[in-house]
Design an enzyme around this catalytic site. Structure first.
Site, short mmCIF file in Angstrom:
data_model
loop_
_atom_site.label_atom_id
_atom_site.label_comp_id
_atom_site.label_asym_id
_atom_site.label_seq_id
_atom_site.Cartn_x
_atom_site.Cartn_y
_atom_site.Cartn_z
N CYS A 5 0.83 -1.20 0.00
CA CYS A 5 0.00 0.00 0.00
C CYS A 5 0.87 1.26 0.00
CB CYS A 5 -0.93 0.00 1.22
SG CYS A 5 -2.01 1.44 1.30
N CYS B 131 -0.53 4.06 2.16
CA CYS B 131 -0.31 3.84 3.60
C CYS B 131 1.13 4.11 4.01
CB CYS B 131 -0.63 2.39 3.98
SG CYS B 131 -2.19 1.77 3.36
N ASP B 132 2.09 3.65 3.22
CA ASP B 132 3.48 3.60 3.66
C ASP B 132 4.45 4.47 2.87
OD1 ASP B 132 2.69 1.70 5.56
OD2 ASP B 132 2.97 0.05 4.15
#
Length: 199
Positions: A25, A28-29
């Site tokens: 992701c 997300c990261d």
């Protein structure tokens, strides 16, 4: 709300380094890789989106695809080709992610599928972007789903094809796949359930 699971290549090093430089992701990261070199594996729209998004943080994005052309839509496929921060490695597969959980990802071993030649590409992050699989096997033949297996809901509600059964989150969302949108769908589903029970 059984969610969806990111598809992975299935490498032992991919599992061993998940959360230690390996991610599925970018949204997300991505921030954790500011100023670093990263790799994205895939050739569809998801890979194009993830690679382009990561250029906001990473100093360089290596996009590895096993074929000599992307299967992404024409507009999406052109974006990484036009971006100077993205290097495309064609006709190649990743055979190993290098590194240790304590120190993170240090590189990838790439093999050209046509020549068999292997080389190591130094990167500090690895992003799998080869799609997601909805966790819907237990619902097959019981609830309506699309051709990929995501549950179908009667928008704007969370009602499924079966009375009294509701779906929320990634199990019914193949577009956004974000925690915040899944939580919102969960709230909608709770309200739908409450109203359904009241009747």
């Amino acid at each position: 709300a059984t969610g969806a699971s990111a598809r992975l290549l299935g490498l032992p090093s991919e599992r061993a380094l998940m959360g230690h430089g390996v991610s599925a992701c970018a949204t997300c990261d991505g921030f954790f890789f500011k100023g670093k070199d990263v790799v994205v594996v895939g050739g569809g729209d998801t890979a194009m989106e993830e690679a382009t998004f990561l250029t906001k943080f990473a100093s360089k994005v290596v996009l590895v695809h096993r074929r000599d052309a992307f299967r992404a839509s024409k507009i999406m496929a052109q974006r990484p080709l036009d971006n100077p921060k993205i290097e495309v490695v064609w006709d190649s597969t990743i055979t190993e992610i290098l590194g240790e959980p304590a120190t993170g990802v240090t590189g990838i071993r790439v093999q050209n599928v046509k020549t068999g030649e292997e080389r190591v590409v130094p990167v500090q992050g690895y992003f799998s972007a080869i799609g997601h699989e909805p966790n819907t096997k237990i619902f097959r033949g019981k609830l309506a789903m699309n051709d990929v297996g995501y549950l179908e809901v009667k928008h704007p509600t969370t009602y499924t094809s079966v009375e009294g059964v509701f779906a929320a989150g990634d199990v019914a969302d193949h577009i956004y796949r974000q925690a915040v949108s899944a939580a919102g769908e969960g709230c909608k589903s709770a309200i739908d359930v409450e109203r359904w029970l009241a009747h």
